[in-house]
Design a protein around this motif. Structure first.
Motif, PDB file in Angstrom:
ATOM      1  N   LEU A 109      61.103  17.737  62.747  1.00 53.46           N
ATOM      2  CA  LEU A 109      60.877  19.257  63.161  1.00 53.46           C
ATOM      3  C   LEU A 109      59.343  19.441  63.673  1.00 53.46           C
ATOM      4  N   GLU A 110      59.396  20.349  64.591  1.00 48.26           N
ATOM      5  CA  GLU A 110      57.989  20.772  65.126  1.00 48.26           C
ATOM      6  C   GLU A 110      57.199  21.525  64.289  1.00 48.26           C
ATOM      7  N   SER A 111      57.794  21.847  63.276  1.00 46.25           N
ATOM      8  CA  SER A 111      56.981  22.575  62.060  1.00 46.25           C
ATOM      9  C   SER A 111      56.726  21.575  60.875  1.00 46.25           C
ATOM     10  N   ALA A 112      57.153  20.446  61.096  1.00 49.32           N
ATOM     11  CA  ALA A 112      56.897  19.237  59.688  1.00 49.32           C
ATOM     12  C   ALA A 112      55.341  19.404  59.448  1.00 49.32           C
ATOM     13  N   ALA A 113      55.284  19.307  57.976  1.00 52.53           N
ATOM     14  CA  ALA A 113      54.078  19.108  57.299  1.00 52.53           C
ATOM     15  C   ALA A 113      53.502  17.831  57.622  1.00 52.53           C
TER      16      ALA A 113
END
Length: 306
Positions: free
Chosen positions: A259-263
């Protein structure tokens, strides 16, 4: 023997461009994975353990029906690094643009019936009775399917019933069997009822039956969703979920993205590349890997090896 195209894709996915083991990742020592329930055993007990042993990165997995996984991401209820889907088209339809821009397909599967041999249902299957006659004659709730509104395995069961009705000339079969089936909302629990004796059988993937030590009666290729040569026939049926998503029949394709929001995006990309190269482990656990992996969309250089 691997084809030249498969070798070239594997080389690209394994080469990387400086992305190495945990000490080189720079964003922690764990990756969170939100995945299809049919992958729970192979990821937790095989791929995930190997990944951690070889990279030093811990793999933390959660497993649900794939449509439920997509809802959790799009509703902002779960925030994984990696999403792994049992329906490549579903992931692309639901996550591309807002949440992801690429994926790697890595395996296929087949649909059939996992059953307990010491039940009337199982006895009839083993005696050679056509599965559709056995299913049609079964008591309500004896056959389980995954919830088609939450899980591709569920709507593939509906697809299979509808294609079988056409294939074998069974008027009213699909609706009758679907209505009589127990619908399990938690895909990882689909076979628990068969194991405990509460259900006689369940429509399942081949690998799931093997994971649980159950007998497996495969559907014909005309409606087991394993053979790309039958893609046009599979596409003759569809199912619309309770939220209005229409899933059209298609060959089974598992895929994964970060995901583009991956931590932990670097660890996520390392995991996807590792999964794409896990073809031997996947085959040993009931999946089909011929013709995989396949890259789709703007796959990062770290994964593609460009």
């Amino acid at each position: 023997m691997q084809s030249a195209s498969r070798r070239s894709v594997l080389a690209a996915l394994s080469a990387g461009s400086g992305l190495g083991v945990a000490g080189c990742l720079g964003d922690g020592d764990a990756v969170s994975v939100l995945a299809a329930g049919s992958l729970a055993v192979v990821l937790d007990e095989h791929v995930g353990r190997r990944f951690e042993a070889e990279t030093g990165i811990a793999c933390h997995g959660e497993y649900y029906g794939t449509n439920a996984v997509m809802r959790m991401v799009t509703d902002d209820r779960k925030h994984p690094d990696v999403v792994v889907s049992a329906d490549a088209g579903l992931l692309r339809d639901r996550l591309y643009d807002a949440h992801a821009a690429w994926d790697v397909s890595f395996a296929s599967n087949a649909v059939g019936i996992a059953y307990a041999p010491d039940t009337r249902f199982g006895e009839r299957l083993e005696a050679g009775d056509p599965w559709y006659e056995v299913a049609r004659d079964a008591e309500p709730g004896a056959l389980a399917i995954s919830d088609p509104d939450l899980d591709p395995l569920g709507y593939r069961a509906i697809h299979a019933f509808r294609l079988a009705e056409r294939e074998h000339g069974l008027d009213g079969f699909a609706e009758a069997v679907a209505d009589a089936a127990y619908r399990e909302p938690e895909e990882p629990q689909l076979l628990a009822g068969v194991e405990t004796g509460n259900r006689a059988a369940a429509v399942a993937y081949r690998n799931m039956a093997a994971d649980h030590g159950l007998q497996f009666h495969p559907f014909p290729e005309a409606y087991d969703f394993s053979n790309p040569e039958y893609a046009d026939r599979y596409a003759e049926v569809s199912y619309t979920t309770d939220e209005g998503y229409t899933a059209t029949g298609a060959p089974i394709t598992y895929n994964a993205t970060v995901l583009e929001s991956a931590a932990a995006p670097d660890a996520g990309r390392e995991f996807v590349r590792f999964l794409a190269n896990a073809d031997e482990t996947l085959r040993e656990n009931g999946f089909e890997t011929e013709g995989f992996p396949r890259a789709h969309g703007a796959v990062p250089a770290e994964v593609r090896g460009g």
